[in-house]
Design an enzyme around this catalytic site. Structure first.
Site, mmCIF file in Angstrom:
data_model
loop_
_atom_site.group_PDB
_atom_site.id
_atom_site.type_symbol
_atom_site.label_atom_id
_atom_site.label_comp_id
_atom_site.label_asym_id
_atom_site.label_seq_id
_atom_site.Cartn_x
_atom_site.Cartn_y
_atom_site.Cartn_z
ATOM 1 N N ASP A 212 31.207 29.890 49.799
ATOM 2 C CA ASP A 212 32.304 30.557 49.101
ATOM 3 C C ASP A 212 33.637 29.861 49.360
ATOM 4 O O ASP A 212 33.909 29.412 50.476
ATOM 5 C CB ASP A 212 32.367 32.007 49.628
ATOM 6 C CG ASP A 212 33.426 32.848 48.949
ATOM 7 O OD1 ASP A 212 33.270 33.109 47.741
ATOM 8 O OD2 ASP A 212 34.410 33.246 49.615
ATOM 9 N N GLU A 248 31.383 26.513 46.097
ATOM 10 C CA GLU A 248 32.216 27.094 45.055
ATOM 11 C C GLU A 248 33.591 26.443 45.075
ATOM 12 O O GLU A 248 34.381 26.646 45.992
ATOM 13 C CB GLU A 248 32.378 28.613 45.255
ATOM 14 C CG GLU A 248 33.059 29.253 44.061
ATOM 15 C CD GLU A 248 34.213 30.185 44.395
ATOM 16 O OE1 GLU A 248 34.687 30.871 43.471
ATOM 17 O OE2 GLU A 248 34.656 30.234 45.554
HETATM 18 C C1 AAO Z 1 40.550 41.718 47.181
HETATM 19 C C2 AAO Z 1 41.680 42.208 46.302
HETATM 20 C C3 AAO Z 1 42.967 41.496 46.643
HETATM 21 C C4 AAO Z 1 43.277 41.680 48.128
HETATM 22 C C5 AAO Z 1 42.101 41.151 48.931
HETATM 23 C C6 AAO Z 1 42.282 41.344 50.424
HETATM 24 O O1 AAO Z 1 41.351 42.004 44.945
HETATM 25 O O2 AAO Z 1 44.010 42.048 45.870
HETATM 26 O O3 AAO Z 1 44.442 40.962 48.463
HETATM 27 O O4 AAO Z 1 40.913 41.837 48.539
HETATM 28 O O5 AAO Z 1 42.461 42.676 50.718
HETATM 29 C C7 AAO Z 1 36.615 38.483 45.805
HETATM 30 C C8 AAO Z 1 37.479 39.120 44.727
HETATM 31 C C9 AAO Z 1 38.903 39.328 45.189
HETATM 32 C C10 AAO Z 1 38.919 40.097 46.489
HETATM 33 C C11 AAO Z 1 38.166 39.245 47.510
HETATM 34 C C12 AAO Z 1 38.129 39.874 48.903
HETATM 35 O O6 AAO Z 1 37.454 38.296 43.580
HETATM 36 O O7 AAO Z 1 39.578 40.084 44.188
HETATM 37 O O8 AAO Z 1 40.270 40.324 46.914
HETATM 38 O O9 AAO Z 1 36.793 39.126 47.061
HETATM 39 O O10 AAO Z 1 37.575 41.127 48.850
HETATM 40 C C13 AAO Z 1 40.231 31.758 43.738
HETATM 41 C C14 AAO Z 1 39.387 31.006 44.755
HETATM 42 C C15 AAO Z 1 37.917 31.266 44.596
HETATM 43 C C16 AAO Z 1 37.616 32.760 44.516
HETATM 44 C C17 AAO Z 1 38.407 33.315 43.354
HETATM 45 C C18 AAO Z 1 38.172 34.805 43.158
HETATM 46 O O11 AAO Z 1 39.666 29.622 44.660
HETATM 47 O O12 AAO Z 1 37.269 30.711 45.723
HETATM 48 O O13 AAO Z 1 39.815 33.102 43.617
HETATM 49 N N1 AAO Z 1 36.178 33.040 44.409
HETATM 50 C C19 AAO Z 1 35.393 33.411 45.618
HETATM 51 C C20 AAO Z 1 34.387 34.500 45.338
HETATM 52 C C21 AAO Z 1 35.104 35.800 45.065
HETATM 53 C C22 AAO Z 1 35.849 36.240 46.313
HETATM 54 C C23 AAO Z 1 36.391 35.135 47.097
HETATM 55 C C24 AAO Z 1 36.210 33.810 46.773
HETATM 56 C C25 AAO Z 1 37.001 35.464 48.403
HETATM 57 O O14 AAO Z 1 33.554 34.111 44.298
HETATM 58 O O15 AAO Z 1 34.228 36.810 44.643
HETATM 59 O O16 AAO Z 1 36.953 37.106 45.947
HETATM 60 O O17 AAO Z 1 35.930 35.480 49.339
HETATM 61 C C26 AAO Z 1 42.936 29.576 39.807
HETATM 62 C C27 AAO Z 1 42.358 28.678 40.868
HETATM 63 C C28 AAO Z 1 41.122 29.228 41.502
HETATM 64 C C29 AAO Z 1 41.347 30.646 41.943
HETATM 65 C C30 AAO Z 1 41.776 31.464 40.705
HETATM 66 C C31 AAO Z 1 41.961 32.939 41.013
HETATM 67 O O18 AAO Z 1 42.090 29.557 38.661
HETATM 68 O O19 AAO Z 1 42.033 27.440 40.293
HETATM 69 O O20 AAO Z 1 40.781 28.440 42.615
HETATM 70 O O21 AAO Z 1 40.115 31.162 42.456
HETATM 71 O O22 AAO Z 1 43.004 30.912 40.249
HETATM 72 O O23 AAO Z 1 43.006 33.097 41.896
HETATM 73 C C32 AAO Z 1 42.814 29.556 34.547
HETATM 74 C C33 AAO Z 1 42.890 28.279 35.333
HETATM 75 C C34 AAO Z 1 42.122 28.406 36.629
HETATM 76 C C35 AAO Z 1 42.762 29.470 37.400
HETATM 77 C C36 AAO Z 1 42.638 30.716 36.574
HETATM 78 C C37 AAO Z 1 43.250 31.916 37.207
HETATM 79 O O24 AAO Z 1 41.486 29.853 34.146
HETATM 80 O O25 AAO Z 1 42.327 27.261 34.560
HETATM 81 O O26 AAO Z 1 42.105 27.235 37.381
HETATM 82 O O27 AAO Z 1 43.308 30.570 35.331
HETATM 83 O O28 AAO Z 1 44.638 31.692 37.384
#
Ligand code: AAO
Length: 512
Positions: A212, A248
């Protein structure tokens, strides 16, 4: 001699790119949020018999338990420690599942959350899945143990302590992702704890890891952890097999960190794949299916031998992560079956099928208000079992895309054509295309708004074949359309744009 050593060395080293699937199986399925007991049963009653090579499981280690919102699925991405009790079950149930799946030739891949612990606002107490005490505020996780010194807080230079810009690699890797406490992975101690956790699972018989949030870890730190991993358990895998590693990393371009930074460590998620395929099947941005003639590296995707591909994942099916509105999911089932069918027919990458639960989707101004909702649960928050209906579909809100006839049969198709080249391409310069896989399989899509009626060279031996989309071969009968291939390899295809599923697929084992 030197050459031999070199070959032997690389031969071993390269196996982290290999999923080590058994019996020529080629697809894995993510059973998102399933209980271990249900996965064990599914391996035996469905996945093994239908040729699935492996299962990606939800994070098995101890995680925070949240009341607000109520037991969100994402609580499992907030580790509290590495004891193996989680919302999916106990350590004993986990072990039993791994063993039973291995016995029927279905591998287990663990979703390893090693970049961070819970969120900074996670509080203090025993609200964790094994009941271990922790304090997010004090950075104290005694069950590991990790304490204040094991986190990156001091290294992060942004004012908020959060990642503020994805254009600065140092922030992305040293600061907190959505407030998650970021582990100091350059420390030998931290590396050791992470490797112990993963090695424990390897001992239990898992075949590898989905790692992850790799973008948020320095490749050299990851490499140091991977180097400490043992070879796979020889009870189930060949001597010298390295754990399959798929990382990932969301790379849609335009950021400081690219997928390429991670190729030398293992496979990497190709997020462009689902985003582009979504545009193609939705016919957005002027995309047409016939443009996919050079699908794969020709579309600027990563090298074939580095890619793990999927139509949607647990994040982008609900607006998390990346990919946006173009991503196709089970909510658009007709398009979804075609897109997954296309992926499974095409030779590019290691393929992962998604298996979801239904939630009360409620999109307001483009954002799903219920994107947090956890799996089907009892009122005490415990996850419901997956009941199987008489027609083989799942009940109680479990979608089980992997059981849909069209998807299940395309997994079998992929196994049957494994190793065969992409061949006999045909298109109508619009959204009707066809291609084969050597002389072992052939698939035809009609995603235009008019009928397809054409004679095509399939490359297949003469005979009558059963279409595995509209039905399947049962005994020597076909429950769907029949396709007659002549002695010249040609066959007549007729697909109405109003067909329930406007595509047809035949393969060597669907011959009547
Ligand atoms: C939760 C709450 C938060 C709170 C946190 C702590 O939602 O508000 O602050 O708890 O209390 C998952 C959930 C999260 C959750 C987290 C922990 O999705 O909502 O937070 O569990 O419980 C990034 C990372 C990527 C990640 C993704 C979700 O790089 O690694 O965010 N995926 C993994 C897992 C996922 C998990 C985590 C990681 C954490 O698969 O399930 O989170 O363990 C850009 C960046 C990406 C980034 C995204 C989102 O993407 O490139 O790297 O991903 O932003 O922030 C266009 C762009 C694209 C961009 C996108 C969004 O599409 O082309 O590049 O827009 O802006």
């Amino acid at each position: 001699m030197r050459l031999f050593i070199l070959v032997a060395f690389f031969g071993l080293g390269l196996t982290q790119y290999n999923p080590h699937t058994k019996h020529g199986r080629t697809a894995i399925v993510h059973l998102f949020e399933w209980r271990w007991a249900d996965i064990a049963a599914e391996c035996e009653r469905f996945l093994g018999p239908n040729g699935y090579g492996g299962v990606q499981i939800s994070p098995p280690n101890e995680h925070i338990v949240l009341n607000e919102p109520w037991r969100p699925w994402w609580q499992r991405y907030q580790p509290v420690g590495y004891k193996l009790c989680s919302r999916s079950g106990s350590e004993d149930e986990l072990r039993d599942m791994i063993t039973r799946c291995n016995y029927v030739g279905v591998n287990i891949y663990v979703d390893a959350v090693i970049n961070h612990m819970c969120g900074a606002g996670g509080g203090e107490g025993t609200h964790s899945s094994c009941g271990s005490w922790f304090s997010a505020g004090k950075r104290d996780f005694p069950s590991v143990p990790f304490s204040y010194w094991d986190f990156n807080d001091k290294k992060c230079t942004t004012g908020s302590g959060e990642i503020e810009s994805y254009c600065d690699a140092r922030q992305v890797r040293n600061c907190r992702l959505v407030s998650l406490l970021d582990l100091a992975m350059e420390k030998d101690y931290v590396r050791g704890k992470l490797a112990d956790f993963m090695n424990n699972l390897i001992d239990m018989g898992v075949a590898g890891f989905r790692v992850d949030a790799c973008k948020h870890m320095w490749p050299d730190d990851l490499s140091a952890v991977y180097d400490r991993l043992q070879n796979l358990n020889t009870k189930w895998f060949n001597n010298g097999s390295r754990p399959f590693i798929y990382q990932e990393v969301i790379d849609l371009g335009g950021e400081a960190i690219t997928s390429r930074d991670y190729y030398r460590l293992g496979r990497v998620t190709e997020f462009r794949y689902g985003a582009k395929l979504g545009n193609v099947f939705r016919k957005w941005n002027g995309e047409k299916l016939f443009y996919t003639k050079n699908w794969g590296e020709g579309w600027d995707f990563m090298p074939d031998d580095k890619a793990i591909v999927f139509v949607d994942n647990h994040d982008n099916q609900r607006g998390h992560g990346a990919g946006g509105a173009s991503i196709i999911t089970f909510w658009d089932s007709r398009l979804y079956k075609m897109a997954v069918g296309y992926m499974l027919a095409h030779p590019y990458g290691v393929t992962r099928v998604m298996s979801s639960f239904r939630w009360n989707r409620n999109i307001v101004n483009g954002k799903d208000q219920n994107d947090w909702m956890g799996p089907p649960s009892h009122s005490d928050g415990s996850t419901k079992p997956v009941p199987i209906n008489p027609d083989q579909t799942c009940g109680d809100g479990w979608v089980c895309e992997h059981r849909w006839r069209q998807i299940k049969n395309m997994v079998i198709f992929r196994n049957v054509v494994n190793g065969q080249p992409h061949s006999n391409w045909w298109d109508n310069q619009s959204n009707q295309v066809a291609f084969g896989r050597g002389n072992r399989g052939f698939i035809v899509f009609n995603n235009d708004d008019w009928d397809l009626d054409v004679i095509l060279n399939t490359g297949m031996p003469e005979g009558t074949y059963c279409d595995v989309i509209s039905g399947q071969k049962e005994g020597n009968k076909c429950t769907g359309k029949q396709i007659k291939v002549g002695d010249n390899g040609k066959a007549h295809f007729n697909i109405s744009n109003r067909d329930e599923d406007p595509f047809v697929a035949i393969h060597a084992n669907s011959k009547l």
